[in-house]
Design a protein around this motif. Structure first.
Motif, PDB file in Angstrom:
ATOM      1  N   THR A 129       0.849  -1.185   0.000  1.00 34.35           N
ATOM      2  CA  THR A 129       0.000   0.000   0.000  1.00 34.35           C
ATOM      3  C   THR A 129       0.882   1.232   0.000  1.00 34.35           C
ATOM      4  N   SER A 130       0.607   2.145  -0.922  1.00 37.09           N
ATOM      5  CA  SER A 130       1.327   3.417  -0.907  1.00 37.09           C
ATOM      6  C   SER A 130       0.453   4.450  -0.211  1.00 37.09           C
ATOM      7  N   VAL A 131       1.090   5.319   0.563  1.00 37.65           N
ATOM      8  CA  VAL A 131       0.372   6.344   1.316  1.00 37.65           C
ATOM      9  C   VAL A 131       0.871   7.699   0.850  1.00 37.65           C
ATOM     10  N   PRO A 177      -6.776   0.799  -6.164  1.00 46.47           N
ATOM     11  CA  PRO A 177      -6.503  -0.215  -5.141  1.00 46.47           C
ATOM     12  C   PRO A 177      -5.048  -0.126  -4.688  1.00 46.47           C
ATOM     13  N   GLY A 178      -4.820  -0.269  -3.384  1.00 45.91           N
ATOM     14  CA  GLY A 178      -3.464  -0.240  -2.856  1.00 45.91           C
ATOM     15  C   GLY A 178      -2.940   1.158  -2.597  1.00 45.91           C
TER      16      GLY A 178
END
Length: 54
Positions: A3-5, A16-17
């Motif tokens: 997951t990228s933030v 998604p992600g």
């Protein structure tokens, strides 16, 4: 799945992600274009969601 933030700029596509977090003093306003979603970044009062801005 990774997951990228990020703290998005306006009109960033939701995927998604990807976790989107509003910067201090900002709100994310979800929008839709056909089958796709994106977020706008807007200023707003603390503790208030978009309907009370009107």
């Amino acid at each position: 799945m990774k997951t990228s933030v990020s703290a998005p700029a306006s009109d960033l596509w939701v995927m998604p992600g990807r976790a989107l977090i509003a910067s201090s003093g900002k709100h994310l306003l979800p929008k839709r274009s056909g089958a796709y979603y994106f977020v706008g970044v807007v200023d707003g009062p603390l503790g208030c969601s978009p309907p009370c801005w009107r």
